[in-house]
Motif scaffolding. Structure first.
Motif, PDB file in Angstrom:
ATOM      1  N   VAL A   1       0.743  -1.225  -0.080  1.00  0.00           N
ATOM      2  CA  VAL A   1       0.051   0.176   0.121  1.00  0.00           C
ATOM      3  C   VAL A   1       0.888   1.158  -0.132  1.00  0.00           C
ATOM      4  CG1 VAL A   1      -1.668   1.331   1.322  1.00  0.00           C
ATOM      5  CG2 VAL A   1      -1.803  -1.223   1.286  1.00  0.00           C
ATOM      6  N   THR A   2       0.554   2.123  -0.747  1.00  0.00           N
ATOM      7  CA  THR A   2       1.213   3.347  -0.698  1.00  0.00           C
ATOM      8  C   THR A   2       0.496   4.531  -0.193  1.00  0.00           C
ATOM      9  OG1 THR A   2       2.397   2.974  -3.143  1.00  0.00           O
ATOM     10  CG2 THR A   2       2.272   5.227  -2.073  1.00  0.00           C
ATOM     11  N   ILE A   3       1.063   5.296   0.644  1.00  0.00           N
ATOM     12  CA  ILE A   3       0.388   6.406   1.665  1.00  0.00           C
ATOM     13  C   ILE A   3       1.015   7.666   0.850  1.00  0.00           C
ATOM     14  CG2 ILE A   3      -0.251   7.472   3.787  1.00  0.00           C
ATOM     15  CD1 ILE A   3      -1.208   4.493   3.477  1.00  0.00           C
ATOM     16  N   VAL A   4      -0.004   8.344   0.489  1.00  0.00           N
ATOM     17  CA  VAL A   4       0.320   9.691  -0.276  1.00  0.00           C
ATOM     18  C   VAL A   4      -0.417  10.890   0.411  1.00  0.00           C
ATOM     19  CG1 VAL A   4       1.430   8.620  -2.065  1.00  0.00           C
ATOM     20  CG2 VAL A   4      -1.005   9.394  -2.063  1.00  0.00           C
ATOM     21  N   PRO A   5      -0.081  11.853   0.183  1.00  0.00           N
ATOM     22  CA  PRO A   5      -0.811  13.315   0.809  1.00  0.00           C
ATOM     23  C   PRO A   5      -1.828  13.592  -0.632  1.00  0.00           C
ATOM     24  CG  PRO A   5       1.778  13.734   0.793  1.00  0.00           C
ATOM     25  CD  PRO A   5       1.512  12.167   0.157  1.00  0.00           C
TER      26      PRO A   5
ATOM     27  N   PRO B   1      -5.346  15.672   2.679  1.00  0.00           N
ATOM     28  CA  PRO B   1      -5.803  14.409   3.426  1.00  0.00           C
ATOM     29  C   PRO B   1      -4.970  13.455   2.873  1.00  0.00           C
ATOM     30  CG  PRO B   1      -7.249  14.929   1.929  1.00  0.00           C
ATOM     31  CD  PRO B   1      -6.606  15.989   1.990  1.00  0.00           C
ATOM     32  N   LYS B   2      -4.597  12.512   3.574  1.00  0.00           N
ATOM     33  CA  LYS B   2      -3.631  11.433   3.255  1.00  0.00           C
ATOM     34  C   LYS B   2      -4.562  10.176   2.493  1.00  0.00           C
ATOM     35  CE  LYS B   2       0.210  12.227   6.379  1.00  0.00           C
ATOM     36  NZ  LYS B   2       1.103  11.688   7.350  1.00  0.00           N
ATOM     37  N   THR B   3      -4.171   9.748   1.565  1.00  0.00           N
ATOM     38  CA  THR B   3      -4.979   8.640   1.051  1.00  0.00           C
ATOM     39  C   THR B   3      -3.908   7.471   0.744  1.00  0.00           C
ATOM     40  OG1 THR B   3      -4.220   9.549  -1.299  1.00  0.00           O
ATOM     41  CG2 THR B   3      -6.315  10.344  -0.245  1.00  0.00           C
ATOM     42  N   GLN B   4      -4.502   6.180   0.469  1.00  0.00           N
ATOM     43  CA  GLN B   4      -3.779   4.971   0.520  1.00  0.00           C
ATOM     44  C   GLN B   4      -4.201   4.488  -1.096  1.00  0.00           C
ATOM     45  OE1 GLN B   4      -5.341   2.557   3.732  1.00  0.00           O
ATOM     46  NE2 GLN B   4      -7.418   2.576   3.024  1.00  0.00           N
ATOM     47  N   ARG B   5      -3.129   3.951  -1.843  1.00  0.00           N
ATOM     48  CA  ARG B   5      -3.338   3.517  -3.142  1.00  0.00           C
ATOM     49  C   ARG B   5      -2.841   2.119  -2.892  1.00  0.00           C
ATOM     50  NH1 ARG B   5      -0.131   8.462  -6.490  1.00  0.00           N
ATOM     51  NH2 ARG B   5      -1.726   9.924  -6.014  1.00  0.00           N
TER      52      ARG B   5
ATOM     53  N   PRO C   1      -9.228   7.085   1.347  1.00  0.00           N
ATOM     54  CA  PRO C   1      -9.081   7.753   2.665  1.00  0.00           C
ATOM     55  C   PRO C   1      -8.084   6.896   3.265  1.00  0.00           C
ATOM     56  CG  PRO C   1     -11.412   7.372   2.772  1.00  0.00           C
ATOM     57  CD  PRO C   1     -11.033   7.134   1.598  1.00  0.00           C
ATOM     58  N   ALA C   2      -6.973   7.455   4.057  1.00  0.00           N
ATOM     59  CA  ALA C   2      -6.056   6.416   4.658  1.00  0.00           C
ATOM     60  C   ALA C   2      -6.651   6.472   6.159  1.00  0.00           C
ATOM     61  CB  ALA C   2      -4.615   7.007   4.492  1.00  0.00           C
ATOM     62  N   GLU C   3      -7.311   5.578   6.621  1.00  0.00           N
ATOM     63  CA  GLU C   3      -7.786   5.651   8.068  1.00  0.00           C
ATOM     64  C   GLU C   3      -6.706   5.660   8.953  1.00  0.00           C
ATOM     65  OE1 GLU C   3     -10.767   6.168   9.007  1.00  0.00           O
ATOM     66  OE2 GLU C   3     -11.920   5.881   7.237  1.00  0.00           O
ATOM     67  N   GLY C   4      -6.713   6.565  10.187  1.00  0.00           N
ATOM     68  CA  GLY C   4      -5.547   6.612  11.096  1.00  0.00           C
ATOM     69  C   GLY C   4      -4.502   7.602  10.638  1.00  0.00           C
ATOM     70  N   GLU C   5      -4.639   8.001   9.588  1.00  0.00           N
ATOM     71  CA  GLU C   5      -3.487   9.000   8.977  1.00  0.00           C
ATOM     72  C   GLU C   5      -4.052  10.515   8.852  1.00  0.00           C
ATOM     73  OE1 GLU C   5      -0.424   8.210   8.279  1.00  0.00           O
ATOM     74  OE2 GLU C   5      -0.645   5.951   8.264  1.00  0.00           O
ATOM     75  N   PRO C   6      -4.022  11.259   9.910  1.00  0.00           N
ATOM     76  CA  PRO C   6      -4.559  12.762   9.833  1.00  0.00           C
ATOM     77  C   PRO C   6      -3.839  13.410   8.521  1.00  0.00           C
ATOM     78  CG  PRO C   6      -2.685  12.324  11.595  1.00  0.00           C
ATOM     79  CD  PRO C   6      -3.027  11.043  11.163  1.00  0.00           C
ATOM     80  N   ALA C   7      -4.856  14.190   8.261  1.00  0.00           N
ATOM     81  CA  ALA C   7      -4.737  15.178   7.172  1.00  0.00           C
ATOM     82  C   ALA C   7      -3.443  16.350   7.644  1.00  0.00           C
ATOM     83  CB  ALA C   7      -5.942  15.907   6.637  1.00  0.00           C
TER      84      ALA C   7
END
Length: 210
Positions: A60-64, A153-157, A185-191
Motif C-alpha cells: 500500500v502506498t500512503i500519499v498526501p 488528506p492522506k490517501t492509500q493507493r 482515505p487512509a484511516e488513522g492518517e491525519p490530514a
C-alpha cells in the motif's frame, strides 16, 4: 488437356473450402471480440461466476492528497494582526481505475465487497469509501490580508487483479482477469493542515472592508 481441367477444378474446390472454412471460423473468433468492458466483467462478480476474488499486488502506498481550502476566509480590515477562528469540515472519497463507485444506494457492490475483504485481509488496514474530519482552526492574519485554512488528506493507493471464473462461458471464456487500481482515505492518517494568508487586492478591500 484433361489433367489441366482437373487441376483447375480442384483449385476452385479448395478455394471454396478455404472460404467456407473462414466463414465458419468467424463466429468462434468473434466470441472474444473485445466488445465487453472491464466494468461489465466485474458486474458479473457473484452474478454468474463461481469464483470472484481480488489479488492485491505490492504494498500500500500512503500519499498526501490534493491540498484544498476549507472553511470561510478571514479578512483583516484593521491595522493590527487579528486572530480568527474558522470551523471547517472536509470529506475524502475513493476513486479507482474504472471511474465508478464501489457502492450502491443500499450497500456495497459485490466486486467492491470482494476488493474490501481482500485489501483488509492482505494489509491489515481499513478500507473506507469516504472519511470526514473537521475542527476549529485559529488563523493569524496580518493587517490588510486575508487568511484561510488548507487541508491535504492522506490517501492509500493499491493495485492488483480481479480473477473471475464463470460457471458458463462469458464472451467465449470462463477465465477472466481485470487489472484494478484504487485510492481512498487512509484511516488513522491525519490530514496535513496549514494556514495561509496574502495581501488583499484593491477590489477585495472595497468589497470586504467597506
Amino acid at each position: 488437356m484433361a489433367p489441366t481441367r482437373n487441376r483447375t477444378r480442384w483449385a476452385g474446390f479448395l478455394t471454396v473450402l478455404v472460404t467456407a472454412g473462414s466463414l465458419i471460423a468467424v463466429p468462434s473468433a468473434q466470441a472474444d471480440d473485445g466488445r465487453h468492458t472491464d466494468l461489465e466483467l466485474l458486474e458479473k462478480c457473484d452474478n454468474g461466476t463461481k469464483k470472484c476474488v481480488f489479488h492485491p499486488a505490492g504494498d500500500v502506498t500512503i500519499v498526501p492528497g490534493k491540498r484544498e481550502n476549507v472553511g470561510d476566509r478571514a479578512w483583516n480590515c484593521t491595522q493590527d494582526q487579528q486572530t480568527s477562528s474558522r470551523t471547517w469540515e472536509h470529506t475524502t472519497g475513493e476513486s479507482n481505475s474504472l471511474g465508478v463507485s464501489l457502492r450502491t444506494e443500499v450497500g456495497t457492490k459485490a466486486f467492491g465487497a470482494t476488493f474490501k475483504v481482500a485489501f483488509e485481509t492482505s494489509y491489515r488496514r481499513t478500507w473506507s469509501s469516504s472519511h470526514t474530519e473537521g475542527e476549529t482552526t485559529f488563523i493569524d492574519v496580518p493587517p490588510g490580508e486575508v487568511g484561510w485554512v488548507t487541508v491535504a488528506p492522506k490517501t492509500q493507493r493499491v493495485s492488483g487483479t480481479y480473477e473471475l471464473i464463470f460457471k458458463d462461458r462469458f464472451h467465449g471464456k470462463r477465465y477472466w482477469y481485470v487489472p484494478f487500481k484504487a485510492e481512498g482515505p487512509a484511516e488513522g492518517e491525519p490530514a496535513v493542515r496549514s494556514q495561509q494568508s496574502r495581501p488583499m487586492t484593491e477590489q477585495e478591500r472595497i468589497e470586504e472592508c467597506q
